[in-house]
Scaffold this active site. Structure first.
Site, short mmCIF file in Angstrom:
data_model
loop_
_atom_site.label_atom_id
_atom_site.label_comp_id
_atom_site.label_asym_id
_atom_site.label_seq_id
_atom_site.Cartn_x
_atom_site.Cartn_y
_atom_site.Cartn_z
N HIS A 327 96.03 -57.68 46.38
CA HIS A 327 94.78 -57.30 47.17
C HIS A 327 94.76 -58.97 47.98
O HIS A 327 93.96 -58.93 49.19
CB HIS A 327 93.39 -57.52 46.38
N LYS A 412 70.97 -34.07 58.28
CA LYS A 412 69.67 -34.72 58.17
C LYS A 412 69.21 -36.10 58.58
O LYS A 412 68.42 -36.59 58.14
CB LYS A 412 69.62 -34.82 56.71
N GLN A 413 70.28 -36.47 59.59
CA GLN A 413 70.00 -37.92 60.21
C GLN A 413 70.04 -39.05 59.09
O GLN A 413 69.36 -40.09 59.29
CB GLN A 413 68.87 -38.01 61.11
N LEU A 414 71.15 -38.98 58.07
CA LEU A 414 71.10 -39.78 57.21
C LEU A 414 72.67 -40.44 57.08
O LEU A 414 73.49 -39.77 57.20
CB LEU A 414 70.92 -39.20 55.45
N PRO A 416 76.00 -41.43 55.78
CA PRO A 416 76.64 -40.72 54.64
C PRO A 416 76.94 -41.92 53.60
O PRO A 416 76.87 -41.81 52.58
CB PRO A 416 77.81 -40.07 55.20
N TYR A 439 77.61 -54.70 44.74
CA TYR A 439 78.37 -55.51 45.70
C TYR A 439 78.92 -54.20 46.66
O TYR A 439 79.74 -53.38 45.96
CB TYR A 439 79.34 -56.29 45.04
N THR A 441 81.14 -53.93 49.88
CA THR A 441 81.84 -54.38 51.00
C THR A 441 81.69 -54.02 52.44
O THR A 441 81.23 -52.90 52.78
CB THR A 441 83.60 -54.04 50.88
#
Length: 612
Positions: A327, A412-414, A416, A439, A441
């Site tokens: 990472h 639904k205008q949310l 995702p 947390y 990112t």
């Protein structure tokens, strides 16, 4: 569209690097205000008042001095955080990084032309490698399109770290070595390393100036596999990369002192394009359940992974694939991009090789044989023992929720991503009876060498909504209203964090300035609420959106009593991975995911409520 395509080939991958804005230092007052808001869900009134006083004292005292010093630092560099972050988040960390820090993910080829099938490992492996190598050539020629948000280019520096990159263990701090060069910069290594049954091989992927074809790569892999299957296993030196970092650094120094040739071998592995891992396992996998294969990618045979390599491409015996990456040099979106590119190409070609079948006369792969003695073999055994001990403690589930996905949430205008984060908050609250510090990112690639910032999804608004969902006397309409407030709050935080207005990295910078100046640790950072709300790497929920492509990621939790929760979003489904430690009696990844899926349905039900 045609014009756009033509234009994208004219743009060079790294051409905007010099014109990207520097990473800004946020205002001290703003950061502290946001920090105070983030600790609220974890404090009673008295604790909150106490923290408020500590913050006020910090803001009007030492904090202001540290802020000035941080601003000074930022004047002299385009990214004041970069070096610090690399050291604190990755290179100074001493715990074994292969399992604790690396990330991995299964390939989604099984969902179309490559379902699990014995006897396909080498043929499929060579095709997958060939597409990966094409991606490497696009990078070398700088023909990979620059990623943008709207018309604004994003930092592409992390893509330089995908190939020919390796972490080197150090006694107190590791380092990263990157051998990749673009064509205009000069020579770049062009050999692959292959690990099989404890042995190491390398071969060049270029022959007479041209990239090998898939059948030619397959010939090389066949040579390696036949040799390994008909002869005794090798010592498995790769397992040393799973060890605690200082231990591995000492073992590596000893290995080099045994024979200088060992250093040459290490350098060949370090500089290789990637490590191709021939794994004898045949993990179970279906499009709805990636649990077993994902576990094997994270915690499989340590003798066929080089834990410090930026890219291990794993081929299982049943023709199923995955990747495991260090990472430190880059974040997961780099791997997501190459995996998606490979998957799309496999899909387009119906899983077959459609090029020339001709195999040129190519030199056979070279085996790299380490000089080892009793001590090295003992070190390897010890590394394996500690690795398997921790591996046996990992619980990991990866499931697809297929009732709906992005399409319905958008209708639904949310947002995702926010939808999943709030479902996780509700699931944790229901399972554990308290808010879970979290947390998520956010990416800061709008800025030069930007990487990540922390979004803290456990907001006052989210907790109020979770409580309302558990309170039988709250009406559905009230619940919906509170949920939408939590959505709005989360969306604003994500926007702030992506545009350099987050506070976690800022607070880290202030604490590191104090450390560099030899000052005592400011009270802000020793206050119990600092760590209880997640500060100092204490987040119970460590989460990230892997993206909107067919690529899934997996990582272990940040803390022993926590979860690692990673997910990707498609039109018709949400795929989530959740990890936990079995030795923690209160966590259960399986139960948490079931609660998340339950929350998805409850939230969608609220949205079916008519507006009154």
């Amino acid at each position: 569209m045609e014009n756009q395509l033509a234009k994208s080939t004219e743009e060079r991958t790294f051409q905007y690097q010099d014109s990207l804005p520097s990473l800004p230092v946020p205002s001290l007052e703003e950061s502290l205000k946001k920090y105070l808001e983030s600790v609220k869900p974890f404090a009673n009134e008295e604790e909150y008042k106490n923290t408020e006083a500590i913050v006020w004292k910090f803001q009007n005292g030492i904090g202001e001095k540290l802020q000035q010093k941080l601003l000074q630092r930022a004047k002299g560099r385009r990214n004041w955080l970069e070096e610090w972050w690399l050291n604190v988040a990755y290179l100074d960390v001493r715990i074994p990084s292969q399992l604790n820090v690396n990330f991995g993910g299964p390939a989604s080829h099984i969902e179309h032309y490559w379902p699990p099938k014995e006897g396909t490992q080498l043929e499929r492996g060579s095709i997958s490698l060939w597409h990966n190598l094409n991606y490497w050539q696009l990078l070398r020629k700088e023909k990979l399109a620059v990623e943008k948000v709207g018309n604004t280019p994003l930092d592409m520096n992390q893509f330089r770290m995908l190939f020919s990159t390796c972490k080197i263990p150090g006694i107190t701090r590791d380092s990263i070595i990157n051998y990749f060069r673009t064509e205009s910069e000069g020579h770049s290594p062009s050999h692959l390393a292959v690990l099989c049954r404890g042995r190491v091989f390398v071969f060049d992927v270029m022959h007479e100036g041209y990239l090998m074809t898939a059948p030619e790569i397959q010939r090389q892999l066949t040579y390696i596999q036949k040799k390994c299957h008909s002869e005794p296993d090798g010592p498995g030196v790769a397992a040393l990369t799973t060890e605690e970092r200082t231990r591995w650094a000492k073992a590596r120094e000893y290995l080099i002192s045994l024979n200088p040739e060992n250093l040459t071998i290490l350098e060949k592995i370090q500089s290789s394009l990637l490590v191709f891992c021939l794994d004898d396992d045949s993990p179970h996998v279906t499009p709805e359940d990636y649990s077993q294969v994902s576990a094997k990618i994270l915690n499989g045979d340590p003798t066929v992974r080089w834990g410090d390599k930026s890219y291990n491409l794993i081929a299982f015996s049943n023709g199923v694939f995955g990747s495991n990456c260090d990472h430190a040099p880059f974040d997961a979106m780099v791997l997501v991009k190459v995996c998606y590119y490979v998957d799309e190409n496999i899909l387009e070609n119906e899983g077959r090789w459609k090029g020339s079948e001709k195999v040129r006369d190519i030199p056979v792969p070279e085996e790299l044989v380490f000089t080892v003695d009793e001590k090295v073999l003992n070190d390897i055994n010890q590394a394996k023992a500690q690795y398997f001990k921790q591996v046996s403690d990992l619980q990991l589930v990866v499931y697809a929720f297929t009732s709906f996905g992005k399409k319905l949430t958008k209708e639904k205008q949310l947002h995702p991503d926010t939808f999943i984060q709030l479902a996780l908050q509700l699931a944790y609250y229901r399972l554990h009876g308290r808010p879970g510090c979290c947390y998520e990112t956010a990416m800061t690639r709008l800025f030069y060498h930007g990487r990540t910032e922390t979004v803290r999804p456990c907001t006052v608004e989210a907790v109020n909504w979770c409580q309302s969902m558990q309170n039988p006397s709250t009406s559905l309409l009230e619940r919906k209203h509170m949920m939408l407030e939590a959505f709005a709050k989360h969306n604003k935080m994500m926007k702030d964090c992506s545009t350099g207005k987050g506070f976690d990295r800022h607070l880290l910078g202030l604490s590191l300035i104090a450390k560099e100046e030899g000052l005592p640790v400011p009270e802000l950072f020793t206050d119990p609420l600092f760590s209880r709300s997640g500060g100092g790497g204490n987040f119970v929920l460590s989460t990230s959106l892997v993206g909107y492509l067919r690529v899934q990621g997996v990582m272990v939790p940040m803390v022993h009593n926590g979860y690692g929760f990673f997910y990707h979003i498609r039109d018709d489904r949400f795929v989530v991975s959740c990890s936990a430690w079995k030795s923690c009696p209160e966590t259960d990844a399986e139960k948490l995911v079931q609660q998340v899926f339950h929350a998805f349905c409850d939230m969608m039900q609220l949205m079916e409520m008519p507006h009154l």
